[in-house]
Design an enzyme around this catalytic site. Structure first.
Site, PDB file in Angstrom:
ATOM      1  N   LYS A 190       0.848  -1.182   0.000  1.00 23.79           N
ATOM      2  CA  LYS A 190       0.000   0.000   0.000  1.00 23.79           C
ATOM      3  C   LYS A 190       0.885   1.233   0.000  1.00 23.79           C
ATOM      4  CE  LYS A 190       0.569   2.112   3.179  1.00 23.79           C
ATOM      5  NZ  LYS A 190       1.836   2.810   3.607  1.00 23.79           N
ATOM      6  N   TYR A 275      -4.276   4.400   6.404  1.00 22.50           N
ATOM      7  CA  TYR A 275      -4.707   3.391   7.383  1.00 22.50           C
ATOM      8  C   TYR A 275      -6.038   3.798   8.019  1.00 22.50           C
ATOM      9  CZ  TYR A 275      -0.146   1.127   7.157  1.00 22.50           C
ATOM     10  OH  TYR A 275       0.968   0.455   6.728  1.00 22.50           O
TER      11      TYR A 275
HETATM   12  P1  NDP Z   1      12.402   2.053   1.761  1.00 21.14           P
HETATM   13  O1  NDP Z   1      12.838   3.362   1.232  1.00 21.14           O
HETATM   14  O2  NDP Z   1      12.928   1.621   3.061  1.00 21.14           O
HETATM   15  O3  NDP Z   1      12.719   0.895   0.699  1.00 21.14           O
HETATM   16  C1  NDP Z   1      12.371   0.992  -0.643  1.00 21.14           C
HETATM   17  C2  NDP Z   1      13.335   0.147  -1.473  1.00 21.14           C
HETATM   18  O4  NDP Z   1      12.917   0.245  -2.814  1.00 21.14           O
HETATM   19  C3  NDP Z   1      14.764   0.634  -1.444  1.00 21.14           C
HETATM   20  O5  NDP Z   1      15.515   0.151  -0.377  1.00 21.14           O
HETATM   21  C4  NDP Z   1      15.283   0.123  -2.767  1.00 21.14           C
HETATM   22  O6  NDP Z   1      15.644  -1.248  -2.610  1.00 21.14           O
HETATM   23  C5  NDP Z   1      14.068   0.139  -3.677  1.00 21.14           C
HETATM   24  N1  NDP Z   1      14.085   1.244  -4.629  1.00 21.14           N
HETATM   25  C6  NDP Z   1      14.081   1.111  -5.968  1.00 21.14           C
HETATM   26  N2  NDP Z   1      14.098   2.295  -6.561  1.00 21.14           N
HETATM   27  C7  NDP Z   1      14.132   3.219  -5.610  1.00 21.14           C
HETATM   28  C8  NDP Z   1      14.191   4.639  -5.612  1.00 21.14           C
HETATM   29  N3  NDP Z   1      14.174   5.339  -6.758  1.00 21.14           N
HETATM   30  N4  NDP Z   1      14.241   5.276  -4.431  1.00 21.14           N
HETATM   31  C9  NDP Z   1      14.213   4.590  -3.278  1.00 21.14           C
HETATM   32  N5  NDP Z   1      14.165   3.258  -3.216  1.00 21.14           N
HETATM   33  C10 NDP Z   1      14.129   2.570  -4.367  1.00 21.14           C
HETATM   34  O7  NDP Z   1      10.799   2.089   1.794  1.00 21.14           O
HETATM   35  P2  NDP Z   1       9.828   1.179   2.641  1.00 21.14           P
HETATM   36  O8  NDP Z   1      10.353  -0.187   2.683  1.00 21.14           O
HETATM   37  O9  NDP Z   1       9.505   1.852   3.890  1.00 21.14           O
HETATM   38  O10 NDP Z   1       8.482   1.245   1.735  1.00 21.14           O
HETATM   39  C11 NDP Z   1       8.337   0.472   0.561  1.00 21.14           C
HETATM   40  C12 NDP Z   1       6.841   0.317   0.254  1.00 21.14           C
HETATM   41  O11 NDP Z   1       6.209  -0.350   1.330  1.00 21.14           O
HETATM   42  C13 NDP Z   1       6.086   1.637   0.090  1.00 21.14           C
HETATM   43  O12 NDP Z   1       5.094   1.487  -0.886  1.00 21.14           O
HETATM   44  C14 NDP Z   1       5.427   1.852   1.438  1.00 21.14           C
HETATM   45  O13 NDP Z   1       4.256   2.629   1.384  1.00 21.14           O
HETATM   46  C15 NDP Z   1       5.122   0.436   1.844  1.00 21.14           C
HETATM   47  N6  NDP Z   1       5.080   0.271   3.307  1.00 21.14           N
HETATM   48  C16 NDP Z   1       4.072  -0.480   3.833  1.00 21.14           C
HETATM   49  C17 NDP Z   1       4.020  -0.700   5.174  1.00 21.14           C
HETATM   50  C18 NDP Z   1       3.005  -1.607   5.740  1.00 21.14           C
HETATM   51  O14 NDP Z   1       2.909  -1.711   6.964  1.00 21.14           O
HETATM   52  N7  NDP Z   1       2.240  -2.316   4.933  1.00 21.14           N
HETATM   53  C19 NDP Z   1       4.974  -0.070   6.103  1.00 21.14           C
HETATM   54  C20 NDP Z   1       6.041   0.631   5.432  1.00 21.14           C
HETATM   55  C21 NDP Z   1       6.069   0.799   4.084  1.00 21.14           C
HETATM   56  P3  NDP Z   1      16.925  -1.866  -3.352  1.00 21.14           P
HETATM   57  O15 NDP Z   1      18.105  -1.087  -2.849  1.00 21.14           O
HETATM   58  O16 NDP Z   1      16.904  -3.270  -2.942  1.00 21.14           O
HETATM   59  O17 NDP Z   1      16.710  -1.682  -4.824  1.00 21.14           O
END
Ligand code: NDP
Length: 444
Positions: A190, A275
């Site tokens: 989400k 949420y």
């Molecule tokens: P992060 O920034 O921690 O991680 C995102 C990952 O996406 C990065 O580490 C990277 O992984 C990859 N990525 C690829 N392209 C990009 C870019 N241009 N900029 C940044 N990152 C990029 O985010 P979150 O893990 O917090 O969030 C990811 C998703 O999960 C979002 O949609 C968020 O809304 C959702 N979310 C849902 C939650 C829930 O409880 N259901 C809680 C938190 C987030 P790599 O280095 O491996 O390529």
């Protein structure tokens, strides 16, 4: 030696006889009686000797029904069980996780280890070093590790059934559509995307590819929130009248994608306000007909040059309930909601957190105001949600939170932004509540 031998004897059987009889390992209890691992059929105590005791257990054939162990707790205490019924590893649904950030590494991938119907078999990342380390930690084969450039080759990987998208919001659409074209089922974090139009394209792509699409609304699989919904919908405290919901946290990094409009699609609303929005709809089982909103960002704060800091909005539901919601990126963490009903209220603290939900109710009983903690066994929300999707794949069911659930939230968020811009209420055409949902998830 002789003492040891006699200590090991039961009334009718010696340790030696036992071993030769069973060919199994033998444990000796403090009382000197014998317990034999896996020796006797279910539901019986050891029949070969009066003193050799195995506790009774009902052991159904196959793996899908739980082993029922002997009860020892009285009804005075909360009962444990049932014992888990994990699928054997070779029967589980196999996942590729895309994007190894906070959510993937801190919650989703660790949760997959505790899943009962799902397992991690592949990774997709733009950071090869990080991926190599994660692959080593979780036993993922090198040939099952992909970059964003080689992502489409997942099509040829017979060890992947589902792609789980955990990327920044604006990348969801592209990777969902490419994943669907690779013939894989899709679980998408989400918010589903950054606009309702994108959601429609994602739903259409999955339909065309004949793959399932689910949005990862973990709250809808979490037991305390589900219990509250049941009590509200059964009108245990009379009709619901008003919902107050708030989800807030504090950010510090203006360079993070959450603060870039092009990647996030918005600020506190799509990230955490979602949420409140989604849970109010879930709890009531109704769709809002009108919204009215304000947004605010502190001038000069670099965190909020592109996305909003605070959003506060009201939603009118057809049954007469009004929900008043807020989300803020610049206050101490606070995640709760309360449903005010005619004859009592229900409250969940830490409602939208990863764990620690506290469900409370209050009602009058004569001259007493009775407040109750409703304490349920905590489950891993991520594992429960992921296993629900696996269950849908294994039994060809529609997910409880399919793409249309994400689309409806985006339509409402667009109305909320419109209302804040225009400074007046915005009417929304209600979706037919729940019509697109699959069956209720199994208890976790
Ligand atoms: P992060 O920034 O921690 O991680 C995102 C990952 O996406 C990065 O580490 C990277 O992984 C990859 N990525 C690829 N392209 C990009 C870019 N241009 N900029 C940044 N990152 C990029 O985010 P979150 O893990 O917090 O969030 C990811 C998703 O999960 C979002 O949609 C968020 O809304 C959702 N979310 C849902 C939650 C829930 O409880 N259901 C809680 C938190 C987030 P790599 O280095 O491996 O390529």
């Amino acid at each position: 030696m002789e003492n040891e031998e006699s200590a090991m004897k039961t009334e009718n059987i010696s340790r030696k006889d036992f071993l030769s009889l069973t060919g199994k390992t033998v444990a000796v209890s403090a009382a000197g009686t014998l317990a034999v691992g896996g020796l006797l059929p279910g539901n019986v105590w050891a029949q070969s000797t009066k003193k050799t005791m195995l506790p009774p257990a009902s052991i159904p054939p196959g793996t899908s029904d739980p082993i029922v162990l002997e009860v020892w707790k009285s009804d005075v205490d909360q009962q444990s069980g049932p014992t888990p019924t994990p699928l054997p590893p070779d029967q589980r649904v196999r996942y590729a996780v895309v994007g190894l950030g906070h959510l993937a590494l801190e919650e989703i991938i660790p949760a997959m280890v505790t899943c009962k119907k799902s397992k991690l078999t592949a990774l997709v990342s733009g950071s090869p070093d990080k991926m190599k380390k994660v692959a080593a930690q979780y036993g993922i084969k090198a040939e099952n590790c992909y970059s964003y450039q080689t992502y489409d080759q997942l099509k040829n990987n017979k060890e992947v059934d589902v792609i789980y998208i955990v990327l920044p919001n604006a990348l969801h659409k592209e990777y969902v559509i490419r994943g669907a074209k690779a013939g894989k089922h899709i679980l998408c974090e989400k918010p589903m995307a950054i606009s309702s139009k994108e959601c429609e394209e994602m739903i259409a792509a999955c339909k065309a590819a004949q793959v399932k699409l689910m949005v990862a609304y973990r709250i809808q699989y979490e037991p305390h929130n589900r219990k509250l919904r049941e009590l509200v919908q059964q009108k245990t405290f009379g009709s619901p009248k008003f919902i107050e919901a708030s989800n807030s946290q504090s950010s510090a990094n203006p360079a993070h994608w959450r603060h870039k409009l092009a990647l996030a699609g918005g600020g506190s609303l799509p990230d955490i306000g979602l949420y409140c929005l989604n849970t109010a709809r879930f709890v009531l089982g109704e769709e809002p007909t009108e919204v009215f909103a304000y947004t605010y960002s502190t001038p000069g704060n670099p965190l909020f040059t592109e996305v909003e800091e605070l959003v506060s909005w009201q939603m009118k539901f057809p049954g007469g309930v009004i929900a008043s919601c807020s989300a803020d990126y610049n206050v101490h963490e606070s995640r709760h909601y309360r449903v005010l009903c005619e004859k009592g209220w229900l409250n969940v603290d830490k409602a939208f957190g990863y764990k620690g939900q506290k469900l409370m109710s209050a009602r009058a009983e004569g001259k007493i105001e009775r407040q109750e903690d409703i304490s349920l066994a905590e489950t891993d929300q991520f594992a429960t949600e992921i296993d629900h999707f696996s269950d849908c794949i294994l039994h060809n069911k529609r997910p409880f939170t399919p793409g249309e659930e994400g689309l409806q939230d985006h339509r409402l968020m667009e109305a909320i932004y419109q209302s804040a811009r225009e400074g007046k209420p915005v009417k929304v055409t209600p979706a037919v509540s729940g019509a697109y949902r699959g069956p209720e998830p199994e208890a976790g």
